[in-house]
Design a protein around this motif. Structure first.
Motif, PDB file in Angstrom:
ATOM      1  N   PHE A 162     -11.586  10.200  -6.987  1.00  0.00           N
ATOM      2  CA  PHE A 162     -10.307  10.484  -6.338  1.00  0.00           C
ATOM      3  C   PHE A 162      -9.649  11.731  -6.917  1.00  0.00           C
ATOM      4  CE2 PHE A 162      -5.889  10.108  -5.098  1.00  0.00           C
ATOM      5  CZ  PHE A 162      -6.016   9.732  -3.776  1.00  0.00           C
ATOM      6  N   THR A 163      -9.142  11.644  -8.133  1.00  0.00           N
ATOM      7  CA  THR A 163      -8.413  12.776  -8.702  1.00  0.00           C
ATOM      8  C   THR A 163      -9.308  13.988  -8.907  1.00  0.00           C
ATOM      9  OG1 THR A 163      -6.801  11.314  -9.763  1.00  0.00           O
ATOM     10  CG2 THR A 163      -7.012  13.542 -10.653  1.00  0.00           C
ATOM     11  N   SER A 164     -10.523  13.782  -9.415  1.00  0.00           N
ATOM     12  CA  SER A 164     -11.396  14.938  -9.652  1.00  0.00           C
ATOM     13  C   SER A 164     -11.839  15.581  -8.343  1.00  0.00           C
ATOM     14  CB  SER A 164     -12.622  14.528 -10.466  1.00  0.00           C
ATOM     15  OG  SER A 164     -13.536  13.790  -9.691  1.00  0.00           O
ATOM     16  N   TYR A 214      -2.801  12.516  -8.171  1.00  0.00           N
ATOM     17  CA  TYR A 214      -2.717  11.610  -9.313  1.00  0.00           C
ATOM     18  C   TYR A 214      -2.161  10.258  -8.879  1.00  0.00           C
ATOM     19  CZ  TYR A 214      -3.491  15.988 -11.728  1.00  0.00           C
ATOM     20  OH  TYR A 214      -4.025  17.187 -12.142  1.00  0.00           O
ATOM     21  N   PHE A 215      -2.555   9.226  -9.594  1.00  0.00           N
ATOM     22  CA  PHE A 215      -2.231   7.863  -9.185  1.00  0.00           C
ATOM     23  C   PHE A 215      -0.755   7.522  -9.314  1.00  0.00           C
ATOM     24  CE2 PHE A 215      -6.834   6.460 -10.229  1.00  0.00           C
ATOM     25  CZ  PHE A 215      -7.256   6.887  -8.977  1.00  0.00           C
ATOM     26  N   ASP A 216       0.025   8.325 -10.032  1.00  0.00           N
ATOM     27  CA  ASP A 216       1.453   8.045 -10.131  1.00  0.00           C
ATOM     28  C   ASP A 216       2.251   8.672  -8.987  1.00  0.00           C
ATOM     29  OD1 ASP A 216       1.165  10.698 -10.906  1.00  0.00           O
ATOM     30  OD2 ASP A 216       2.651  10.575 -12.513  1.00  0.00           O
ATOM     31  N   GLU A 217       1.581   9.374  -8.079  1.00  0.00           N
ATOM     32  CA  GLU A 217       2.295  10.043  -6.992  1.00  0.00           C
ATOM     33  C   GLU A 217       1.741   9.729  -5.606  1.00  0.00           C
ATOM     34  OE1 GLU A 217       1.832  14.306  -7.091  1.00  0.00           O
ATOM     35  OE2 GLU A 217      -0.310  14.204  -7.508  1.00  0.00           O
ATOM     36  N   ILE A 218       0.493   9.289  -5.498  1.00  0.00           N
ATOM     37  CA  ILE A 218      -0.154   9.100  -4.202  1.00  0.00           C
ATOM     38  C   ILE A 218      -0.122   7.636  -3.793  1.00  0.00           C
ATOM     39  CG2 ILE A 218      -2.297   9.368  -2.904  1.00  0.00           C
ATOM     40  CD1 ILE A 218      -0.968  12.020  -3.705  1.00  0.00           C
ATOM     41  N   PRO A 219       0.374   7.319  -2.586  1.00  0.00           N
ATOM     42  CA  PRO A 219       0.392   5.930  -2.123  1.00  0.00           C
ATOM     43  C   PRO A 219      -0.987   5.282  -2.169  1.00  0.00           C
ATOM     44  CG  PRO A 219       1.756   7.280  -0.690  1.00  0.00           C
ATOM     45  CD  PRO A 219       1.037   8.222  -1.625  1.00  0.00           C
ATOM     46  N   ALA A 220      -1.002   4.009  -2.531  1.00  0.00           N
ATOM     47  CA  ALA A 220      -2.260   3.271  -2.654  1.00  0.00           C
ATOM     48  C   ALA A 220      -3.044   3.254  -1.343  1.00  0.00           C
ATOM     49  CB  ALA A 220      -1.972   1.843  -3.108  1.00  0.00           C
ATOM     50  N   ALA A 221      -2.357   3.352  -0.221  1.00  0.00           N
ATOM     51  CA  ALA A 221      -3.053   3.333   1.073  1.00  0.00           C
ATOM     52  C   ALA A 221      -4.096   4.429   1.162  1.00  0.00           C
ATOM     53  CB  ALA A 221      -2.044   3.481   2.211  1.00  0.00           C
ATOM     54  N   TYR A 222      -3.756   5.633   0.707  1.00  0.00           N
ATOM     55  CA  TYR A 222      -4.721   6.730   0.761  1.00  0.00           C
ATOM     56  C   TYR A 222      -5.920   6.441  -0.149  1.00  0.00           C
ATOM     57  CZ  TYR A 222      -1.005   9.576   2.909  1.00  0.00           C
ATOM     58  OH  TYR A 222      -0.019  10.066   3.736  1.00  0.00           O
ATOM     59  N   VAL A 223      -5.621   5.944  -1.348  1.00  0.00           N
ATOM     60  CA  VAL A 223      -6.693   5.690  -2.311  1.00  0.00           C
ATOM     61  C   VAL A 223      -7.671   4.658  -1.760  1.00  0.00           C
ATOM     62  CG1 VAL A 223      -7.229   4.973  -4.666  1.00  0.00           C
ATOM     63  CG2 VAL A 223      -5.096   6.209  -4.206  1.00  0.00           C
ATOM     64  N   LEU A 224      -7.139   3.575  -1.208  1.00  0.00           N
ATOM     65  CA  LEU A 224      -7.976   2.443  -0.849  1.00  0.00           C
ATOM     66  C   LEU A 224      -8.590   2.553   0.539  1.00  0.00           C
ATOM     67  CD1 LEU A 224      -5.796  -0.353  -2.453  1.00  0.00           C
ATOM     68  CD2 LEU A 224      -8.005   0.513  -3.267  1.00  0.00           C
ATOM     69  N   LYS A 225      -8.018   3.351   1.406  1.00  0.00           N
ATOM     70  CA  LYS A 225      -8.671   3.566   2.695  1.00  0.00           C
ATOM     71  C   LYS A 225      -9.845   4.533   2.559  1.00  0.00           C
ATOM     72  CE  LYS A 225      -4.859   2.287   5.713  1.00  0.00           C
ATOM     73  NZ  LYS A 225      -5.581   1.295   6.519  1.00  0.00           N
ATOM     74  N   TYR A 226      -9.760   5.429   1.603  1.00  0.00           N
ATOM     75  CA  TYR A 226     -10.890   6.307   1.280  1.00  0.00           C
ATOM     76  C   TYR A 226     -11.868   5.580   0.368  1.00  0.00           C
ATOM     77  CZ  TYR A 226     -13.072   9.878  -1.790  1.00  0.00           C
ATOM     78  OH  TYR A 226     -13.932  10.613  -2.564  1.00  0.00           O
ATOM     79  N   LEU A 227     -11.355   5.073  -0.747  1.00  0.00           N
ATOM     80  CA  LEU A 227     -12.192   4.390  -1.730  1.00  0.00           C
ATOM     81  C   LEU A 227     -12.027   2.877  -1.581  1.00  0.00           C
ATOM     82  CD1 LEU A 227     -11.666   6.658  -4.862  1.00  0.00           C
ATOM     83  CD2 LEU A 227     -13.674   6.526  -3.389  1.00  0.00           C
ATOM     84  N   ASP A 228     -12.384   2.361  -0.390  1.00  0.00           N
ATOM     85  CA  ASP A 228     -12.467   0.920  -0.241  1.00  0.00           C
ATOM     86  C   ASP A 228     -13.511   0.401  -1.227  1.00  0.00           C
ATOM     87  OD1 ASP A 228     -15.206   0.537   1.332  1.00  0.00           O
ATOM     88  OD2 ASP A 228     -14.172   2.272   2.192  1.00  0.00           O
ATOM     89  N   LEU A 253       0.813  -1.213   0.000  1.00  0.00           N
ATOM     90  CA  LEU A 253       0.000   0.000   0.000  1.00  0.00           C
ATOM     91  C   LEU A 253       0.848   1.265   0.000  1.00  0.00           C
ATOM     92  CD1 LEU A 253      -2.884  -0.937   2.488  1.00  0.00           C
ATOM     93  CD2 LEU A 253      -2.887  -1.055  -0.010  1.00  0.00           C
ATOM     94  N   ALA A 254       2.137   1.132   0.269  1.00  0.00           N
ATOM     95  CA  ALA A 254       3.028   2.291   0.202  1.00  0.00           C
ATOM     96  C   ALA A 254       3.355   2.661  -1.246  1.00  0.00           C
ATOM     97  CB  ALA A 254       4.316   2.024   0.976  1.00  0.00           C
TER      98      ALA A 254
END
Length: 462
Positions: free
Chosen positions: A192-194, A199-213, A168-169
């Motif tokens: 997410f981005t909007s 952007y997905f090339d800079e933000i750790p997956a942990a943030y994406v998936l803990k918000y957008l489980d 997730l890092a």
């Protein structure tokens, strides 16, 4: 702790007001909430135009927003707002239907592949990445999870070991590639981005998936969303109105000193004494902001460990405009512009929102990002011009800008610091110097995650 200890909470947004609410529910009544603005709600800001409230910040929620529902119950509010819907345009302003196979014959193989990958992602999140959706980030960099489950409204404490969580890092695009689900980004990018989270090339997956489980994302896909008639700010106004100690507004905190087991806070020129302090306001702001907002390390007697860790925090430059249009130019619905959600189209209009469907005498709100980790930041006025030009391209030109906001948004750390255990180091400092750290950066920058983190913080330490 003794129930009568004096607790100072800095910040009257969702995190700070929730901290006060949960403290009160546990029997702590000697708390004080200090807010620098003349209103509560933080990034839940719902001004009024022509007798109706519109959104400059948070817009929506889903039925798994359990902490927000706690606030609704406490503050006697309800998600009774207008039903949301949206459509899509390309960067030329043409209406498109990117997820409809019948409208995209040539893209059918890709759409079918994307559907399979979405199913696969849901499966691996439930198996390979057990614990990914626990609120907060404790232990993730070490391959474990510890916190409150978000599977149901009970939010029971859970913990366990799962070495796969170290993935997730990775930036989210690398996480997706590693797991063979690259096309799922086509779906996750919308909320997410909007919504300003980078952007997905800079933000750790942990943030994406803990918000957008997976559950939350499917609610977005199905447009199973909550809104509030009086705006998201009304949730927190309700909490404010029912707290025994409502947040004090217009508080200029110029100094915080922690010594001899006490915390001395200079507010509007007067020194106040407390036993503990909870910081839900920004911990660090890496550049001078036009609105004068500063981070904790600038007015606290910050220690070296605080300075070192908090200096790793960056944030997004996310701008919102509220625009009038002529009736004939008012959009019939809200629109996403996926082609503008890339680092190469930085500063362009990503989404614009029509809140009220029964009238055209209301504003629309526009959203744009102007920062990327590896790109030069676009100046505010340049970005504003780009957005207004884009509205013309979308065939919905603005006749006037009635409100604008460039807010400190989505504080986070990047993959290297995440993988190096930034969160575990900060969590190990909780209570040190009689100070507790909460707010967006400790979980995620949406109202439910921040409120949920406050709930868990109070349960853990008070």
């Amino acid at each position: 702790m003794e129930k009568d200890i004096r607790i100072c909470i800095i910040g009257g947004g969702p995190a700070g007001l929730s901290a006060g609410m949960y403290l009160e529910q546990k029997g702590y009544t000697n708390y004080t909430i200090l807010e620098r603005l003349d209103r509560v709600g933080g990034k839940c800001w719902s001004p009024t135009y022509n007798g109706r409230r519109y959104e400059m910040g948070a817009i929506m929620g889903v039925d798994s927003y359990y902490a927000v529902h706690d606030a609704e119950v406490f503050g006697h509010t309800d998600h009774d707002g207008p039903k949301l819907n949206r459509n899509y345009k390309n960067s030329k302003g043409d209406v498109i239907e990117p997820f409809e196979p019948k409208k995209n014959i040539l893209k059918i193989p890709r759409l079918l592949k994307m559907k399979k990958q979405i199913k696969k992602l849901g499966e691996i999140l439930e198996t390979k990445y057990v614990g990914y959706d626990v609120n907060g980030h404790r232990g993730v960099a070490e391959g474990r999870y510890e916190g409150c489950s978000q599977r149901n409204a009970k939010r029971e404490p859970v913990s366990g070991v799962n070495p796969n969580l170290k993935d997730l890092a990775l930036p989210f695009n690398e996480f997706c590639k590693k797991n063979g689900v690259e096309l799922t980004q086509d779906v996750w990018i919308g909320p997410f981005t909007s919504f300003g989270y980078g952007y997905f090339d800079e933000i750790p997956a942990a943030y994406v998936l803990k918000y957008l489980d997976f559950q939350t994302t499917m609610n977005f896909v199905k447009v199973n969303l909550w809104t509030w008639q009086e705006g998201t700010q009304s949730i927190w106004e309700g909490v404010q109105n029912h707290l025994k100690n409502p947040a004090r507004l217009n508080c200029n905190i110029s100094k915080v000193e922690r010594k001899d087991g006490k915390v001395y806070v200079t507010v509007n020129g007067e020194v106040e004494e407390y036993d503990k302090i909870i910081v839900t306001a920004p911990l660090y702001i890496p550049n001078k902001r036009d609105d004068g907002q500063v981070g904790m390390v600038d007015y606290f007697d910050a220690r070296e460990d605080e300075k070192e860790l908090f200096s790793k925090i960056d944030y997004e430059r996310y701008d919102v405009l509220a625009c009038e249009t002529k009736p004939e130019d008012h959009p019939e619905i809200s629109y996403y512009v996926f082609e503008n959600m890339t680092p190469q189209t930085l500063g362009h209009l990503m989404v614009y929102y029509r809140r009220w469907k029964d009238t055209k005498d209301q504003v629309i709100t526009t959203y744009a990002l102007r920062k990327h980790k590896n790109s030069k930041e676009i100046p505010y006025e340049e970005c504003k011009k780009m957005v207004l030009d884009d509205l013309k391209t979308m065939h919905n030109p603005a006749s006037n800008v009635v409100n604008e906001w460039s807010v400190y948004y989505f504080p986070h750390v990047f993959s290297e610091d995440y993988a190096a255990g930034w969160y575990d180091k900060v969590e190990a400092m909780q209570g040190k110097y009689d100070t507790y750290y909460a707010g967006e950066v400790m979980s995620f920058g949406d109202m439910d995650e921040t409120a949920e983190y406050s709930r868990e913080l109070i349960d853990r330490f008070f």
